[in-house]
Design an enzyme around this catalytic site. Structure first.
Site, short mmCIF file in Angstrom:
data_model
loop_
_atom_site.label_atom_id
_atom_site.label_comp_id
_atom_site.label_asym_id
_atom_site.label_seq_id
_atom_site.Cartn_x
_atom_site.Cartn_y
_atom_site.Cartn_z
N SER A 210 0.83 -1.21 0.00
CA SER A 210 0.00 0.00 0.00
C SER A 210 0.86 1.25 0.00
O SER A 210 1.91 1.32 0.64
CB SER A 210 -0.91 0.01 1.23
OG SER A 210 -1.56 1.25 1.36
N SER A 211 0.39 2.28 -0.70
CA SER A 211 1.12 3.55 -0.73
C SER A 211 1.19 4.17 0.66
O SER A 211 2.10 4.94 0.96
CB SER A 211 0.44 4.51 -1.69
OG SER A 211 -0.88 4.78 -1.29
N CYS A 212 0.25 3.84 1.52
CA CYS A 212 0.23 4.44 2.85
C CYS A 212 1.36 3.94 3.73
O CYS A 212 1.62 4.50 4.79
CB CYS A 212 -1.10 4.14 3.52
SG CYS A 212 -2.51 4.72 2.61
N THR A 213 2.02 2.87 3.32
CA THR A 213 3.14 2.37 4.11
C THR A 213 4.47 2.75 3.48
O THR A 213 5.52 2.28 3.90
CB THR A 213 3.08 0.84 4.23
OG1 THR A 213 3.23 0.27 2.92
CG2 THR A 213 1.77 0.39 4.81
N CYS B 180 -4.53 8.41 0.84
CA CYS B 180 -5.35 7.20 0.83
C CYS B 180 -5.65 6.74 2.27
O CYS B 180 -4.80 6.91 3.14
CB CYS B 180 -4.62 6.09 0.08
SG CYS B 180 -3.10 5.51 0.90
#
Length: 462
Positions: free
Chosen positions: A318-321, A400
């Site tokens: 995920s881009s959030c990580t 996101c």
């Protein structure tokens, strides 16, 4: 605490530990020297090379040990490209290769060469004939992973190797994820792998170059490892890597079948237990120990931290990580949902009860994260402004999965056939909004540049 991230690094295999400790006493000398201690070290190095070559399916004199799998990839690509520089400076890769392969491709392009990224389907697999279509008269090399590190999809190595052979182009195969489970299909010219992926120590990579493959190592000449890996080898680590590779291969059939059954249980039950989940990757042609799924309306970093607190170590694309705030290039190439992405990769010996406990814990963890983000039951404060063409949601500066959550809240405020436009400057929105539309059976109209960020347009179907 169950460790479910073997695709990043597998726990040290017991055989690797034994071999490492034993060779610390026997293999500390320089194997290039002719005195007794050097000869003893040389015997250990030669035995390790023979064991690794047998597992790879090549001759011992075709295989060298490198300081890492990444180093093996960089040296393999650079050496093969240099060896065929008279042919041209064009490289063909798949769009879902490991980042180290894509980094080498970008470096080639920056130096005046070029590369073509072959697309994949929604399962992450290249199509038959795709590599053949990408090859050109100036193509010096092609590269293809044997199996994907994020979603586990196995690639058609034999078919691509035949396409490359017919065109006279060597193929480099990154076998880091699959080598523990069996030999790579024949036809490759170069192969790379990394010991810490199969339970060997970190700091050991493999580079195999078939006889007859043009190869020119890039860097100062060195007498070590046939001139392809400079420096004094970490002999105890090399011995442990080879010993553990042989051990995991002997266990692969039985353990692979057992882990495949546990992964199949996760693949089947997660969508039933957790609403709005997309399981990604090929359901059949995949690694036995790995499964990846994405959850709507979930911040990936928050989800991973929550699972960690619950006692489970997993990873995510995920881009959030990511510090880049960009979605995984693998998920992006596949065109699947990236938010709330979880990769579960089971190490050998994973207990069935640990998988069951993970399935018991996951629904509550996801529900808690969604509740924290306010997704998407109750309408939030006014975010949507009515226009002549529908609603406009200003999600600029929000990451996101907030743009998707705000879209889900607002879609009911327009009539069937009406439009909702989401303004976002988060790169993940380009992937996640179309994926949301597909999961929610809404029509994704497309995107257009906005004064700031990008405008994503959705039409309500029902």
């Amino acid at each position: 605490m169950p460790y479910f991230d073997a695709a990043s690094a597998a726990p040290l295999h017991p055989v690797a530990r034994q071999a490492l400790l034993a060779s610390l006493d026997e293999g500390w000398a320089d194997p290039a020297r002719l005195y007794r201690e050097g000869r003893r070290a040389r015997l250990l190095l030669d035995a390790a090379r023979e064991a690794a070559a047998e597992a790879v399916g090549c001759r011992p004199d075709e295989l060298v040990f490198t300081p890492s799998g990444t180093r093996a990839v960089h040296d393999g690509l650079a050496g093969a490209l240099a060896g065929r520089r008279r042919t041209g400076r064009h490289l063909v890769v798949s769009a879902v290769e490991h980042s180290c392969v894509l980094a080498s491709a970008a470096a080639l392009e920056a130096a005046g060469g070029s590369f073509t990224a072959v697309p994949v389907d929604r399962a992450g697999r290249v199509a038959p004939g795709a590599y053949a279509a990408a090859l050109r008269p100036d193509t010096a090399l092609a590269a293809l992973q044997s199996a994907n590190h994020e979603v586990g999809t196995e690639q058609p190595v034999a078919e691509v190797a035949e396409e490359c052979r017919a065109a006279g182009v060597p193929l480099l195969v990154d076998a880091a994820q699959s080598l523990a489970w069996g030999p790579v299909a024949s036809g490759w010219s170069l192969l790379t792998a990394s010991a810490h992926k199969w339970g060997g120590p970190s700091g050991v990579g493999l580079l195999a170059v078939r006889k007859g493959t043009r190869f020119a190592f890039q860097g100062p000449a060195d007498e070590r490892e046939s001139g392809r890996a400079p420096g004094f080898p970490d002999l105890p680590a090399v011995v442990a890597a080879a010993a553990s590779l042989r051990a995991v291969r002997q266990e692969a059939a039985e353990e692979g079948a057992r882990l495949r059954a546990l992964v199949e249980r996760i693949r089947e039950r997660v969508p039933a237990l957790v609403p709005d989940v997309e399981v990604v990757g090929d359901p059949v042609r995949r690694l036995p120990h790995l499964v990846t799924f994405s959850c709507l309306y979930v911040d990936g970093e928050t989800l991973l931290h929550a699972l960690d607190r619950a006692g489970f170590s997993v990873s995510s694309g995920s881009s959030c990580t990511s510090s880049t705030l960009a979605p995984s290039h693998v998920l992006q190439a596949m065109g699947v949902l990236s938010e709330g992405n979880v990769r579960v990769s089971l190490p050998a010996g994973t207990a069935e009860e640990d998988v069951e406990r993970f399935l018991d814990v996951l629904p509550g963890v996801v529900a808690s994260v969604r509740q924290q983000l306010g997704a998407p039951a109750a309408p939030g404060p006014a975010r949507a402004a009515a226009t002549g063409s529908g609603l406009v949601i200003d999600s600029l500066g929000k990451r996101c999965p907030i743009p998707v959550i705000e879209l889900a809240r607002a879609i009911g405020d327009v009539p069937v056939g009406g439009l909702v436009t989401v303004l976002s400057d988060d790169e993940a929105a380009r992937l996640d909004i179309p994926a949301w539309c597909d999961m929610r059976e809404q029509e994704y109209v497309g995107e257009r540049p906005a004064e700031r960020g990008t405008a994503y347009v959705v039409r309500r179907r029902g």
